[in-house]
Scaffold this motif. Structure first.
Motif, mmCIF file in Angstrom:
data_model
loop_
_atom_site.group_PDB
_atom_site.id
_atom_site.type_symbol
_atom_site.label_atom_id
_atom_site.label_comp_id
_atom_site.label_asym_id
_atom_site.label_seq_id
_atom_site.Cartn_x
_atom_site.Cartn_y
_atom_site.Cartn_z
ATOM 1 N N ARG A 1 0.885 -1.158 0.182
ATOM 2 C CA ARG A 1 0.125 -0.426 -0.311
ATOM 3 C C ARG A 1 0.665 1.116 0.184
ATOM 4 N N PRO A 2 1.178 2.683 -0.697
ATOM 5 C CA PRO A 2 1.111 3.108 -0.761
ATOM 6 C C PRO A 2 1.035 4.314 0.342
ATOM 7 N N ASP A 3 2.285 4.371 0.911
ATOM 8 C CA ASP A 3 2.210 5.751 2.348
ATOM 9 C C ASP A 3 1.301 6.998 1.860
ATOM 10 N N LEU A 4 1.489 6.999 0.614
ATOM 11 C CA LEU A 4 0.745 8.128 0.350
ATOM 12 C C LEU A 4 -0.616 8.103 0.799
ATOM 13 N N ILE A 5 -1.021 6.944 0.452
ATOM 14 C CA ILE A 5 -2.534 6.662 0.700
ATOM 15 C C ILE A 5 -3.197 7.127 2.414
ATOM 16 N N GLU A 6 -2.128 6.491 3.694
ATOM 17 C CA GLU A 6 -1.998 6.357 4.576
ATOM 18 C C GLU A 6 -2.021 7.401 5.068
ATOM 19 N N ARG A 7 -0.875 8.577 4.494
ATOM 20 C CA ARG A 7 -0.382 9.205 5.322
ATOM 21 C C ARG A 7 -1.011 10.665 4.860
ATOM 22 N N GLU A 8 -1.550 10.714 3.655
ATOM 23 C CA GLU A 8 -2.558 12.041 2.724
ATOM 24 C C GLU A 8 -3.759 12.281 2.737
ATOM 25 N N LEU A 9 -3.911 11.467 1.613
ATOM 26 C CA LEU A 9 -4.993 10.624 1.240
ATOM 27 C C LEU A 9 -6.336 10.494 2.452
ATOM 28 N N ALA A 10 -5.811 9.441 3.095
ATOM 29 C CA ALA A 10 -7.204 8.786 4.120
ATOM 30 C C ALA A 10 -7.335 9.690 5.157
ATOM 31 N N PRO A 11 -6.686 10.480 5.658
ATOM 32 C CA PRO A 11 -6.798 11.727 6.076
ATOM 33 C C PRO A 11 -7.628 12.568 6.625
ATOM 34 N N ARG A 12 -7.146 13.410 4.820
ATOM 35 C CA ARG A 12 -7.917 14.524 4.542
ATOM 36 C C ARG A 12 -9.208 13.913 4.327
ATOM 37 N N LEU A 13 -9.399 12.782 3.247
ATOM 38 C CA LEU A 13 -10.485 12.234 2.902
ATOM 39 C C LEU A 13 -12.026 12.070 3.700
ATOM 40 N N HIS A 14 -11.041 11.281 5.061
ATOM 41 C CA HIS A 14 -12.300 11.317 5.886
ATOM 42 C C HIS A 14 -12.918 12.524 6.578
ATOM 43 N N ALA A 15 -11.407 13.754 6.822
ATOM 44 C CA ALA A 15 -12.025 14.593 6.930
ATOM 45 C C ALA A 15 -13.089 15.632 6.255
ATOM 46 N N TRP A 16 -12.863 15.212 4.923
ATOM 47 C CA TRP A 16 -14.489 15.924 4.080
ATOM 48 C C TRP A 16 -15.591 14.853 4.440
ATOM 49 N N ALA A 17 -15.401 13.822 4.345
ATOM 50 C CA ALA A 17 -17.088 13.052 4.871
ATOM 51 C C ALA A 17 -17.136 13.284 5.512
ATOM 52 N N GLY A 18 -16.450 14.248 7.225
ATOM 53 C CA GLY A 18 -17.067 14.803 8.246
ATOM 54 C C GLY A 18 -18.422 13.773 8.996
ATOM 55 N N SER A 19 -19.264 13.673 9.645
ATOM 56 C CA SER A 19 -20.257 13.159 9.935
ATOM 57 C C SER A 19 -20.725 12.195 9.526
ATOM 58 N N ASP A 20 -20.913 12.420 7.609
ATOM 59 C CA ASP A 20 -22.281 11.523 6.958
ATOM 60 C C ASP A 20 -21.209 9.659 6.711
ATOM 61 N N ALA A 21 -22.212 9.445 7.182
ATOM 62 C CA ALA A 21 -21.074 7.802 7.122
ATOM 63 C C ALA A 21 -20.885 7.358 6.066
ATOM 64 N N ARG A 22 -22.451 7.880 4.775
ATOM 65 C CA ARG A 22 -21.944 6.605 3.673
ATOM 66 C C ARG A 22 -21.012 7.524 2.625
ATOM 67 N N LYS A 23 -20.535 9.102 3.008
ATOM 68 C CA LYS A 23 -19.033 8.880 2.202
ATOM 69 C C LYS A 23 -18.064 8.644 3.082
ATOM 70 N N HIS A 24 -18.680 8.580 4.719
ATOM 71 C CA HIS A 24 -17.226 7.474 5.034
ATOM 72 C C HIS A 24 -16.905 5.807 4.450
ATOM 73 N N GLU A 25 -18.138 5.396 4.275
ATOM 74 C CA GLU A 25 -18.357 3.979 3.559
ATOM 75 C C GLU A 25 -17.356 4.605 2.382
ATOM 76 N N ARG A 26 -18.601 4.997 1.281
ATOM 77 C CA ARG A 26 -17.405 5.423 0.475
ATOM 78 C C ARG A 26 -16.300 5.372 -0.092
#
Length: 312
Positions: A129-154
């Motif tokens: 798994r590229p470090d980029l996903i864990e280090r940069e993408l996942a935190p920012r995507l989950h922050a973008w999803a906020g409290s929306d459970a469907r976005k988190h699942e997506r």
């Protein structure tokens, strides 16, 4: 009221694999500082077919004569070309996918071969798994999803997070999710300057050409399962290691060496030539060729087999 003007363009995603790197052919875009895919307008008089048109534009811009070509997709979103916002025509692109062996390009045309993963770095899992996903993408995507459970699942399903599996073919979904979350440079360029690209998140391409590239990569990965397209990227005679490296480069994943070789041979995709490769730097390896008879023997002669991949 007059009908709005429509401009029909022809774009090409041209793949090669060289020294274990999946490469694409790019050109300089006259309207921006970004590189672009080879493209040009359909000439209703000169181009007897759309495919003839894309072949002509590629030859003109890169000096390359295409072999294997297939239609990829039609892109026609409003404002995909910023000149439309200034009153220009709606730009609809008919896109094509081509597979070639890399060759030297004529000087002076501004065409160049580039590593595909320089634009889509999160797609290369050959070292895990590229470090980029864990280090940069996942935190920012989950922050973008906020409290929306469907976005988190997506987010989790698209990027293989938490317990979700990684699906190599969901390349377009991953790019579009990053664009929607404002994490690629194109989001700032096309939607809102407040967005900031993720550090290390890959180079931008002109217009929506990185979206087109993601679509093409997903198509190629899918076709590995049921069409022998990989052999378009190999010389007429090749070693099984070369075949494996090409499949790994396109799939973005490592293969189980023994399983892959056994299954490729048992499926009748290749046959030995009785000759040995020279200059390999190690033990001489046998040269193989693609068995074209497999088209008569099986309806789906691909190089994807259960058990061929390393499990994650």
């Amino acid at each position: 009221m007059p009908s709005p003007a429509v401009h029909l363009g022809l774009d090409a995603v041209i793949f090669a694999v060289t020294a274990e790197a999946p490469r694409i052919l790019t050109v300089r875009d006259a309207a921006s500082t970004d590189e672009a895919l080879p493209s040009g307008p359909l000439d209703l008089e000169a181009h007897s077919t759309l495919e003839r048109g894309v072949r002509d534009w590629v030859a003109k811009q890169t000096g390359l004569a295409l072999g294997y070509v297939e239609q990829l997709y039609t892109f026609g979103d409003r404002f995909r070309d910023p000149r439309e916002r200034a009153g220009g025509a709606r730009v609809i692109a008919m896109t094509y996918l081509a597979l070639v062996r890399e060759q030297a390009l004529p000087a002076g045309l501004g065409a160049q071969w580039r590593d595909c993963y320089a634009y889509l770095p999160w797609e290369d899992w050959r070292r895990g798994r590229p470090d980029l996903i864990e280090r940069e993408l996942a935190p920012r995507l989950h922050a973008w999803a906020g409290s929306d459970a469907r976005k988190h699942e997506r987010v989790d399903l698209t990027f293989g997070l938490d317990t979700a599996p990684w699906d190599p073919e969901r390349t377009l979904e991953r790019y579009e999710l990053l664009w929607e979350a404002g994490l690629v440079a194109e989001a700032a360029r096309e939607r809102d300057p407040k967005y900031a690209a993720v550090p290390g998140g890959g180079f931008a391409l002109a217009l929506d050409h990185r979206r087109i590239l993601a679509t093409a990569l997903g198509r190629v990965r899918g076709k590995l399962k049921y069409r022998p397209v990989v052999f378009e990227l190999l010389p007429p005679e090749f070693t099984l290691l070369q075949l494996q490296q090409v499949v790994e480069a396109l799939s973005g994943n490592r293969l189980h060496k023994q399983n892959f070789r056994r299954l490729v041979e048992s499926a009748g995709l290749v046959e030995g030539t009785g000759r040995l490769a020279t200059g390999t730097g190690g033990r001489p390896a046998e040269l193989f060729r693609f068995r074209r008879e497999v088209f008569r023997e099986r309806p789906d002669p691909g190089v994807y087999f259960p058990g061929a991949w390393w499990s994650r």
